[in-house]
Write a protein that holds these residues in place. Structure first.
Motif, PDB file in Angstrom:
ATOM      1  N   GLN A  24     108.527  90.483  27.378  1.00  0.00           N
ATOM      2  CA  GLN A  24     108.452  89.280  26.563  1.00  0.00           C
ATOM      3  C   GLN A  24     107.063  88.665  26.681  1.00  0.00           C
ATOM      4  OE1 GLN A  24     111.566  86.924  28.343  1.00  0.00           O
ATOM      5  NE2 GLN A  24     113.080  87.647  26.873  1.00  0.00           N
ATOM      6  N   THR A  25     106.626  87.996  25.635  1.00  0.00           N
ATOM      7  CA  THR A  25     105.372  87.257  25.667  1.00  0.00           C
ATOM      8  C   THR A  25     105.719  85.814  26.013  1.00  0.00           C
ATOM      9  OG1 THR A  25     104.453  88.696  23.977  1.00  0.00           O
ATOM     10  CG2 THR A  25     103.310  86.640  24.375  1.00  0.00           C
ATOM     11  N   ILE A  26     105.034  85.271  27.041  1.00  0.00           N
ATOM     12  CA  ILE A  26     105.335  83.920  27.499  1.00  0.00           C
ATOM     13  C   ILE A  26     104.079  83.071  27.545  1.00  0.00           C
ATOM     14  CG2 ILE A  26     107.306  84.673  28.881  1.00  0.00           C
ATOM     15  CD1 ILE A  26     105.439  84.228  31.365  1.00  0.00           C
ATOM     16  N   GLU A  27     104.285  81.766  27.690  1.00  0.00           N
ATOM     17  CA  GLU A  27     103.180  80.827  27.876  1.00  0.00           C
ATOM     18  C   GLU A  27     103.506  79.947  29.069  1.00  0.00           C
ATOM     19  OE1 GLU A  27     100.542  77.521  25.459  1.00  0.00           O
ATOM     20  OE2 GLU A  27     102.367  78.280  24.549  1.00  0.00           O
ATOM     21  N   GLY A  28     102.522  79.728  29.913  1.00  0.00           N
ATOM     22  CA  GLY A  28     102.691  78.842  31.054  1.00  0.00           C
ATOM     23  C   GLY A  28     102.348  77.420  30.674  1.00  0.00           C
ATOM     24  N   PHE A  29     102.744  76.475  31.515  1.00  0.00           N
ATOM     25  CA  PHE A  29     102.412  75.074  31.256  1.00  0.00           C
ATOM     26  C   PHE A  29     100.901  74.863  31.235  1.00  0.00           C
ATOM     27  CE2 PHE A  29     106.826  74.235  32.652  1.00  0.00           C
ATOM     28  CZ  PHE A  29     107.234  73.504  31.557  1.00  0.00           C
ATOM     29  N   SER A  30     100.149  75.755  31.889  1.00  0.00           N
ATOM     30  CA  SER A  30      98.685  75.650  31.906  1.00  0.00           C
ATOM     31  C   SER A  30      98.060  76.147  30.613  1.00  0.00           C
ATOM     32  CB  SER A  30      98.132  76.453  33.076  1.00  0.00           C
ATOM     33  OG  SER A  30      98.466  77.818  32.920  1.00  0.00           O
ATOM     34  N   GLY A  31      98.864  76.786  29.753  1.00  0.00           N
ATOM     35  CA  GLY A  31      98.354  77.321  28.494  1.00  0.00           C
ATOM     36  C   GLY A  31      98.070  78.804  28.550  1.00  0.00           C
ATOM     37  N   ALA A  59     108.756  78.504  37.714  1.00  0.00           N
ATOM     38  CA  ALA A  59     108.890  77.160  37.147  1.00  0.00           C
ATOM     39  C   ALA A  59     107.709  76.788  36.256  1.00  0.00           C
ATOM     40  CB  ALA A  59     109.035  76.143  38.271  1.00  0.00           C
ATOM     41  N   ALA A  60     106.597  77.534  36.340  1.00  0.00           N
ATOM     42  CA  ALA A  60     105.412  77.245  35.536  1.00  0.00           C
ATOM     43  C   ALA A  60     105.497  77.832  34.132  1.00  0.00           C
ATOM     44  CB  ALA A  60     104.161  77.771  36.234  1.00  0.00           C
ATOM     45  N   VAL A  61     106.550  78.586  33.837  1.00  0.00           N
ATOM     46  CA  VAL A  61     106.716  79.170  32.508  1.00  0.00           C
ATOM     47  C   VAL A  61     107.207  78.081  31.559  1.00  0.00           C
ATOM     48  CG1 VAL A  61     107.951  80.881  31.135  1.00  0.00           C
ATOM     49  CG2 VAL A  61     107.194  81.451  33.445  1.00  0.00           C
ATOM     50  N   ALA A  62     106.430  77.820  30.525  1.00  0.00           N
ATOM     51  CA  ALA A  62     106.773  76.768  29.567  1.00  0.00           C
ATOM     52  C   ALA A  62     107.685  77.266  28.463  1.00  0.00           C
ATOM     53  CB  ALA A  62     105.511  76.180  28.949  1.00  0.00           C
TER      54      ALA A  62
END
Length: 71
Positions: A24-31, A59-62
């Motif tokens: 899967q392609t994900i985005e973290g809270f940091s961008g 937990a950092a995965v947005a």
């Protein structure tokens, strides 16, 4: 009250984390965005560029990024 919307967001985030799977392609809270390579108990490994893999706290995965496929 404000408590209910916060609980809903927290529940949605927990469901997102539980549904993570490699590929899967994900985005973290940091961008930071990348391809999910490995899912551990508390961390995930994300490929951000060819051959560059970073470890992030789960937990950092947005959120997930849906692939936009035009047909």
């Amino acid at each position: 009250m404000i408590v209910r919307p916060q609980q809903q967001r927290q529940r949605a985030h927990l469901e997102l984390i539980d549904a993570l799977a490699p590929g899967q392609t994900i985005e973290g809270f940091s961008g930071i965005q990348g391809l999910l390579v490995e899912v551990g108990a508390r961390t995930v490994r994300v490929e951000v560029a060819p051959g560059v893999v970073v470890t992030m706290a789960m937990a950092a995965v947005a959120g997930r990024i849906e692939d936009d496929v035009e047909e």
